[in-house]
Motif scaffolding. Structure first.
Motif, mmCIF file in Angstrom:
data_model
loop_
_atom_site.group_PDB
_atom_site.id
_atom_site.type_symbol
_atom_site.label_atom_id
_atom_site.label_comp_id
_atom_site.label_asym_id
_atom_site.label_seq_id
_atom_site.Cartn_x
_atom_site.Cartn_y
_atom_site.Cartn_z
ATOM 1 N N GLU A 30 0.835 -1.204 0.000
ATOM 2 C CA GLU A 30 0.000 0.000 0.000
ATOM 3 C C GLU A 30 0.868 1.252 0.000
ATOM 4 O O GLU A 30 1.998 1.256 0.495
ATOM 5 N N ILE A 31 0.335 2.335 -0.574
ATOM 6 C CA ILE A 31 0.909 3.668 -0.380
ATOM 7 C C ILE A 31 -0.083 4.454 0.470
ATOM 8 O O ILE A 31 -1.194 4.757 0.036
ATOM 9 N N LEU A 32 0.311 4.733 1.691
ATOM 10 C CA LEU A 32 -0.526 5.466 2.646
ATOM 11 C C LEU A 32 -0.069 6.913 2.703
ATOM 12 O O LEU A 32 1.119 7.194 2.853
ATOM 13 N N PRO A 158 14.807 -1.773 1.950
ATOM 14 C CA PRO A 158 13.645 -1.755 2.844
ATOM 15 C C PRO A 158 12.430 -2.481 2.273
ATOM 16 O O PRO A 158 12.265 -2.585 1.053
ATOM 17 N N GLU A 159 11.585 -2.978 3.169
ATOM 18 C CA GLU A 159 10.245 -3.440 2.803
ATOM 19 C C GLU A 159 9.256 -2.280 2.853
ATOM 20 O O GLU A 159 8.298 -2.238 2.094
ATOM 21 N N LEU A 160 9.494 -1.364 3.780
ATOM 22 C CA LEU A 160 8.616 -0.209 3.991
ATOM 23 C C LEU A 160 9.468 1.044 4.039
ATOM 24 O O LEU A 160 10.465 1.116 4.764
ATOM 25 N N MET A 161 9.092 2.042 3.250
ATOM 26 C CA MET A 161 9.827 3.298 3.199
ATOM 27 C C MET A 161 8.921 4.445 3.632
ATOM 28 O O MET A 161 7.781 4.552 3.167
ATOM 29 N N LEU A 162 9.432 5.282 4.530
ATOM 30 C CA LEU A 162 8.738 6.481 4.987
ATOM 31 C C LEU A 162 9.287 7.669 4.203
ATOM 32 O O LEU A 162 10.485 7.950 4.265
ATOM 33 N N LEU A 163 8.426 8.356 3.472
ATOM 34 C CA LEU A 163 8.841 9.485 2.639
ATOM 35 C C LEU A 163 8.287 10.773 3.241
ATOM 36 O O LEU A 163 7.077 11.000 3.239
ATOM 37 N N GLU A 183 5.461 5.087 -7.811
ATOM 38 C CA GLU A 183 4.513 4.043 -8.218
ATOM 39 C C GLU A 183 5.261 2.815 -8.732
ATOM 40 O O GLU A 183 4.855 1.670 -8.462
ATOM 41 N N SER A 184 6.354 3.020 -9.443
ATOM 42 C CA SER A 184 7.124 1.871 -9.943
ATOM 43 C C SER A 184 7.758 1.098 -8.791
ATOM 44 O O SER A 184 7.890 -0.131 -8.856
ATOM 45 N N LEU A 185 8.155 1.794 -7.728
ATOM 46 C CA LEU A 185 8.678 1.106 -6.545
ATOM 47 C C LEU A 185 7.605 0.237 -5.912
ATOM 48 O O LEU A 185 7.875 -0.887 -5.465
ATOM 49 N N ARG A 186 6.386 0.735 -5.858
ATOM 50 C CA ARG A 186 5.270 -0.059 -5.338
ATOM 51 C C ARG A 186 5.047 -1.296 -6.203
ATOM 52 O O ARG A 186 4.778 -2.389 -5.702
ATOM 53 N N GLU A 187 5.159 -1.144 -7.522
ATOM 54 C CA GLU A 187 4.978 -2.279 -8.425
ATOM 55 C C GLU A 187 6.055 -3.341 -8.211
ATOM 56 O O GLU A 187 5.825 -4.524 -8.487
ATOM 57 N N GLU A 188 7.212 -2.920 -7.694
ATOM 58 C CA GLU A 188 8.278 -3.868 -7.360
ATOM 59 C C GLU A 188 8.029 -4.549 -6.010
ATOM 60 O O GLU A 188 8.784 -5.441 -5.625
ATOM 61 N N GLY A 189 7.009 -4.098 -5.278
ATOM 62 C CA GLY A 189 6.683 -4.705 -3.994
ATOM 63 C C GLY A 189 6.907 -3.825 -2.783
ATOM 64 O O GLY A 189 6.696 -4.266 -1.644
ATOM 65 N N MET A 190 7.324 -2.571 -2.994
ATOM 66 C CA MET A 190 7.594 -1.669 -1.884
ATOM 67 C C MET A 190 6.296 -1.149 -1.271
ATOM 68 O O MET A 190 5.332 -0.836 -1.972
ATOM 69 N N THR A 191 6.274 -1.072 0.057
ATOM 70 C CA THR A 191 5.194 -0.425 0.793
ATOM 71 C C THR A 191 5.701 0.943 1.238
ATOM 72 O O THR A 191 6.865 1.074 1.630
ATOM 73 N N MET A 192 4.835 1.971 1.190
ATOM 74 C CA MET A 192 5.298 3.322 1.502
ATOM 75 C C MET A 192 4.272 4.124 2.298
ATOM 76 O O MET A 192 3.067 3.937 2.126
ATOM 77 N N ILE A 193 4.781 5.002 3.153
ATOM 78 C CA ILE A 193 3.974 6.031 3.809
ATOM 79 C C ILE A 193 4.539 7.372 3.358
ATOM 80 O O ILE A 193 5.744 7.608 3.475
ATOM 81 N N VAL A 194 3.675 8.242 2.847
ATOM 82 C CA VAL A 194 4.117 9.515 2.276
ATOM 83 C C VAL A 194 3.470 10.676 3.022
ATOM 84 O O VAL A 194 2.239 10.735 3.158
ATOM 85 N N VAL A 195 4.298 11.572 3.523
ATOM 86 C CA VAL A 195 3.848 12.844 4.083
ATOM 87 C C VAL A 195 4.219 13.932 3.091
ATOM 88 O O VAL A 195 5.367 13.992 2.639
ATOM 89 N N ASP A 196 3.267 14.772 2.712
ATOM 90 C CA ASP A 196 3.611 15.890 1.842
ATOM 91 C C ASP A 196 2.537 16.964 1.926
ATOM 92 O O ASP A 196 1.371 16.678 2.210
ATOM 93 N N HIS A 197 2.962 18.212 1.664
ATOM 94 C CA HIS A 197 2.013 19.324 1.639
ATOM 95 C C HIS A 197 1.432 19.557 0.252
ATOM 96 O O HIS A 197 0.481 20.327 0.114
ATOM 97 N N VAL A 206 -1.649 8.181 -3.565
ATOM 98 C CA VAL A 206 -1.863 7.259 -2.450
ATOM 99 C C VAL A 206 -3.159 6.466 -2.589
ATOM 100 O O VAL A 206 -4.077 6.853 -3.313
ATOM 101 N N ASP A 207 -3.208 5.336 -1.865
ATOM 102 C CA ASP A 207 -4.403 4.501 -1.826
ATOM 103 C C ASP A 207 -5.362 4.941 -0.720
ATOM 104 O O ASP A 207 -6.580 4.815 -0.855
ATOM 105 N N ARG A 208 -4.784 5.430 0.365
ATOM 106 C CA ARG A 208 -5.570 5.758 1.557
ATOM 107 C C ARG A 208 -4.876 6.901 2.275
ATOM 108 O O ARG A 208 -3.665 7.088 2.114
#
Length: 242
Positions: A30-32, A158-163, A183-197, A206-208
């Protein structure tokens, strides 16, 4: 069980409660998105997850393991990595050297070992820096410096990356390009949490979304649900459209 679970997280600095009984999870693949106004506690959450800050109360679980009181380097070894809001490359090293530092075992104090050039080039290629391995960070445009920070995080496997604020200082074309790379990193299997303004960039990616206000969770849902949430508009966007 979620890949990462934050349960009843509270972080206090003296009399200030920066994070207030916050709970959320992120699923594998997921990309949260995590949003909120300045001072809402978003970066503090990341600092707690990575053990940069001690947690006042609550638990943080990754891959089923309680990592609440685990040291930062052990958390990285478990498969969690963070891209900080501030870029901090070492300008005396070229791009390749900066990436290689993050492949060294456990300590950046050792300059021996680490990935070979083929491996380093593969990390760089995932964010389109493979042609700039010999350039120093101060020769790069801002967007490439931000991508270098992501390549350094990728080098820890990493399995999970905080951005944290990956789109800061970028124009719309650069944001679109980085979004495609994320998005390409997610397609490779990466899970991510993204903070941005940058709301438009984040909401399309993001998905959620989890919305934090005054350190507490205000809302959670899909980007469409959050865009239509009046509490979010009142607290964060002052009635502006997402």
């Amino acid at each position: 069980m979620s890949l990462l679970e934050v349960e009843n997280l509270t972080k206090k600095f003296g009399g200030l409660t920066a994070v207030d009984n916050l709970s959320f999870g992120v699923e594998e693949g997921e990309i949260l998105g995590v949003i909120g106004p300045n001072g809402a506690g978003k970066s503090t959450v990341f600092n707690c997850v990575m053990s940069r800050y001690d947690v006042t109360s609550g638990t943080i679980t990754f891959n089923g393991d309680d990592i609440t009181d685990t040291s930062t380097h052990k958390i990285v070894n478990k498969g969690l990595s963070r891209v900080s809001q501030e870029s901090d490359p070492i300008d005396i090293f070229p791009v390749a050297g900066n990436i290689r530092l993050f492949t060294l075992p456990n300590s950046l104090l050792s300059l021996y070992g680490g990935a070979d050039m083929e491996e380093i080039a593969s990390y760089a290629a995932r964010v389109d820096l493979q042609d700039k391995l010999e350039e120093t960070p101060d020769e790069l445009p801002h967007a490439d410096v931000r991508r270098l920070e992501i390549a350094k995080a990728l080098a820890t496997e990493p399995e999970l990356m905080l951005l944290d604020e990956p789109f800061a200082g970028m124009n719309q074309q650069e944001i679109r390009k980085l979004s495609e790379q994320i998005e390409s990193l997610r397609e490779e299997g990466m899970t991510m949490i993204v903070v941005d303004h940058n709301m438009s960039g984040l909401m399309q990616l993001v998905d959620r979304v989890v919305v934090i206000h005054n350190g507490a969770k205000l809302a959670e849902g899909t980007p469409d649900e959050i865009a239509e949430n009046e509490d979010v508009q009142d607290a964060y966007l002052s009635g502006e459209e997402i």
